[in-house]
Design an enzyme around this catalytic site. Structure first.
Site, mmCIF file in Angstrom:
data_model
loop_
_atom_site.group_PDB
_atom_site.id
_atom_site.type_symbol
_atom_site.label_atom_id
_atom_site.label_comp_id
_atom_site.label_asym_id
_atom_site.label_seq_id
_atom_site.Cartn_x
_atom_site.Cartn_y
_atom_site.Cartn_z
ATOM 1 C CB CYS A 88 -0.904 0.012 1.232
ATOM 2 S SG CYS A 88 -2.002 -1.433 1.369
ATOM 3 C CG LEU B 159 -2.282 -4.220 -3.589
ATOM 4 C CD1 LEU B 159 -2.981 -4.020 -4.933
ATOM 5 C CD2 LEU B 159 -0.818 -4.594 -3.805
ATOM 6 C CG ASN C 138 3.444 -0.344 2.543
ATOM 7 O OD1 ASN C 138 2.848 -1.207 1.908
ATOM 8 N ND2 ASN C 138 4.688 0.006 2.259
ATOM 9 N N GLY C 139 1.863 -2.992 4.487
ATOM 10 C CA GLY C 139 2.529 -4.251 4.771
ATOM 11 C C GLY C 139 1.578 -5.381 5.084
ATOM 12 C CB THR D 30 23.566 -3.344 -9.445
ATOM 13 O OG1 THR D 30 23.179 -4.703 -9.542
ATOM 14 C CG2 THR D 30 23.319 -2.875 -8.026
ATOM 15 N NE ARG E 109 24.537 -2.534 -15.338
ATOM 16 C CZ ARG E 109 25.805 -2.938 -15.288
ATOM 17 N NH1 ARG E 109 26.123 -4.029 -14.592
ATOM 18 N NH2 ARG E 109 26.743 -2.252 -15.904
#
Length: 586
Positions: free
Chosen positions: A2, A51, A75-76, A316, A319
């Protein structure tokens, strides 16, 4: 996942301020497209973009205690919420949300309850009885959180810095395993495991204990009320997650709702190593496999959007984030909202190929500790924000608190890479799942050489990025980089190009300071670069920079390895004997 935004103690509590909070919260809507919530109490605002994974029908946030004097935006996921509810029988719960326990735990225990939570989380809690507030982030930093300060004395918290970068004079990444208390006005660490002090552990290696701990970590993450699956690259870590989830899925509540056939997902350039290996693992496990292709050009076209979402200029991370970003969009299009992923294993077990050069068990262990502590700036950031960009949640069983404590308590001598004993990188994890009676994976997959995600999707991806950057950054631009970017000065054209994109979206010094710097080879910390004098000449995060170790090391560096010993010069020949020997080595 979320999106949360909290602004506490601002001078302005007008309608205009409320509108501004709503506007900033909308910047996080990609993280939570299912519902929006906002609670205002005098000069304090708690906003939420949801979410819905657990209890989609009644778990809208912010959440409250019984009389709504305590408000929390989270959030979690709290995996042990049912066990915690059993200990809170005197409390009345309004929803089936796993996060509601936070408000009641605070009411019961005050600020010292965070260590009771088993999960990944960032939250802000407001106690209206005395106008105090706390904010906390999970042990490893799986979920993102930033803290900022306004000129009017307000304190801000947000899941992503794009929601506070315009309005805060200063902001920074909220440290994992910490809690902020307005009563004390400072951060303090709530997560204090033995490994954090980097003392060398001495527990013996028990493969069954390690295996059971990981299986438990995977099973608890199958807690969901929505369609889900596993990100499967075909490497060891994601393959083990898929194998364990597949073996235990039928006995979970999730199987009752969504069926007992596991869905797996992979992305790569056509003909990439990951696509081939993932397909083989999926066929072996009998999963419903979804294979996605992308082109180098599609990846290049997405770069600006990727950097905007992941909020870093680390090479990184970008990528690897780009193919993950593209894959997440495809996965969401199938109606899937949650996936399991294999992040964290390489940090815990020393799986990166540069660990072949660790001089002793002490330095090996200390490097794993450093890597875990930095996960929130790299792999956790990538896994969370690349998926959340499309409203997809990623769960990471290797970063389970209990599993980490067990794995990091093992004498690091067992983690050392010992070709003379048939031990390749992450041997103790491979050996724990090497079961001839009930095999989890084929032997050659179980003992496949480490491939970093940005390599495994296809080597031409990284080569394409470098060529693209060469066409956009001149030699003169790179030469003057130290004047343009005096902090974390980019040393390659690729790094320079990413930095220009990042600065366009996040121009403040506070933003650029959230990104770590320093030399690295094959994803090492700066300290580990000292293990091999030759590495300073080839500082690149790709696994192929581990010359003499990676089977497809950079061609220009191969000649340098020819003068090395057998371990350095012939990894493939040594590797051939690893599978046969590993079954007999205890």
């Amino acid at each position: 996942m979320c999106g949360i935004l909290a602004v506490l103690g601002c001078l302005d509590n007008s309608h205009a301020k409320r509108s501004r909070i709503i506007e900033l919260s909308r910047r996080l809507r990609h993280r939570g497209p299912d519902w929006s919530g906002l609670h205002c109490h005098e000069d304090c605002y708690l906003a939420h973009q949801r979410l819905a994974i657990v209890d989609p029908t009644s778990g809208d946030q912010p959440l409250y205690n019984e009389d709504k004097t305590i408000i929390v935006t989270v959030n979690g996921e709290i995996y042990n919420h049912k066990q915690l509810r059993e200990k809170l029988k005197s409390h009345q719960f309004r929803t089936g949300s796993d996060c509601e326990v936070i408000a009641h735990l605070y009411e019961e225990h005050g600020e010292d309850f965070v260590d009771m939570l088993d999960g990944m989380f960032s939250f802000v809690l407001l106690d209206t009885r005395n106008k105090s507030f706390i904010a906390a982030r999970d042990a490893i930093g799986i979920t993102p959180l930033y803290i900022g300060w306004g000129l009017d004395g307000s304190t801000w918290f947000a899941s992503e810095m794009k929601a506070l970068s315009d309005d805060c004079e200063r902001f920074m990444s909220f440290l994992p395993g910490h809690i902020y208390s307005s009563k004390q006005g400072a951060l303090r660490r709530w997560y204090n495991p033995p490994w954090y002090l980097e003392q060398i552990p001495s527990n013996p290696y028990d493969p069954i204990v390690l295996r059971k701990a990981f299986e438990k970590a995977v099973v608890k993450r199958l807690m969901t009320d929505v369609p889900f699956g596993v990100l499967l690259s075909g490497g060891l870590d994601s393959s083990l997650v898929a194998a364990v989830a597949n073996r235990h899925l039928a006995n979970t509540e999730a199987a009752v709702q969504w069926g007992s056939q596991l869905h797996t997902f992979c992305i790569g350039l056509k003909g990439s190593p990951d696509l081939k290996a993932a397909r083989e693992v999926a066929d072996y496990l009998g999963t419903r496999h979804h294979e996605f292709n992308f082109t180098v050009q599609e990846g290049l076209d997405a770069l600006e959007e990727v950097i905007y979402h992941i909020e870093t200029y680390d090479v990184t991370t970008i990528r690897a984030s780009t193919p993950m970003f593209l894959m997440s969009r495809k996965i969401k299009s199938l109606g899937v909202k949650m996936v399991l992923s294999g992040e964290g294993s390489d940090e815990i077990f020393g799986g990166y190929l540069y660990f072949h050069k660790a001089p002793n068990k002490e330095e090996f262990h200390q490097e794993t500790c450093r890597k875990i502590k930095a996960l929130h700036l790299y792999d956790c950031l990538r896994a969370n924000k690349s998926t959340s960009a499309w409203g997809l949640e990623a769960r990471v069983p290797f970063l389970d608190k209990e599993f980490i404590n067990i794995a990091m308590g093992i004498d690091p001598e067992w983690k050392m890479i010992r070709p003379d004993l048939g031990r390749i990188e992450k041997w103790i994890l491979r050996n724990a799942f090497d079961d001839d009676q009930e095999p989890y994976l084929p032997k050659h997959i179980l003992y496949r050489q480490k491939e970093q995600f940005s390599d495994g999707v296809g080597y031409s991806w990284i080569d394409g990025l470098k060529d693209y950057a060469d066409g956009h950054v001149t030699d003169t631009m790179l030469m003057q980089a130290r004047f343009v970017y005096p902090e974390n000065t980019p040393t390659t054209k690729e790094a320079y190009y990413y930095r220009t994109i990042f600065e366009k979206f996040f121009p403040k010094n506070a933003a650029r300071s959230t990104v770590p710097g320093g030399p690295s080879v094959a994803c090492s910390t700066a300290k580990a670069v000292e293990w091999d004098a030759a590495w300073s000449k080839n500082l690149d995060p790709s696994g192929r920079a581990a010359v003499g170790v990676h089977a497809a090391a950079y061609k220009e560096s191969v000649d340098d390895a020819k003068n090395g010993d057998l371990h350095d010069a012939a990894p493939n020949k040594l590797q051939e004997g690893f599978v046969e020997q590993a079954a007999t080595v205890v």
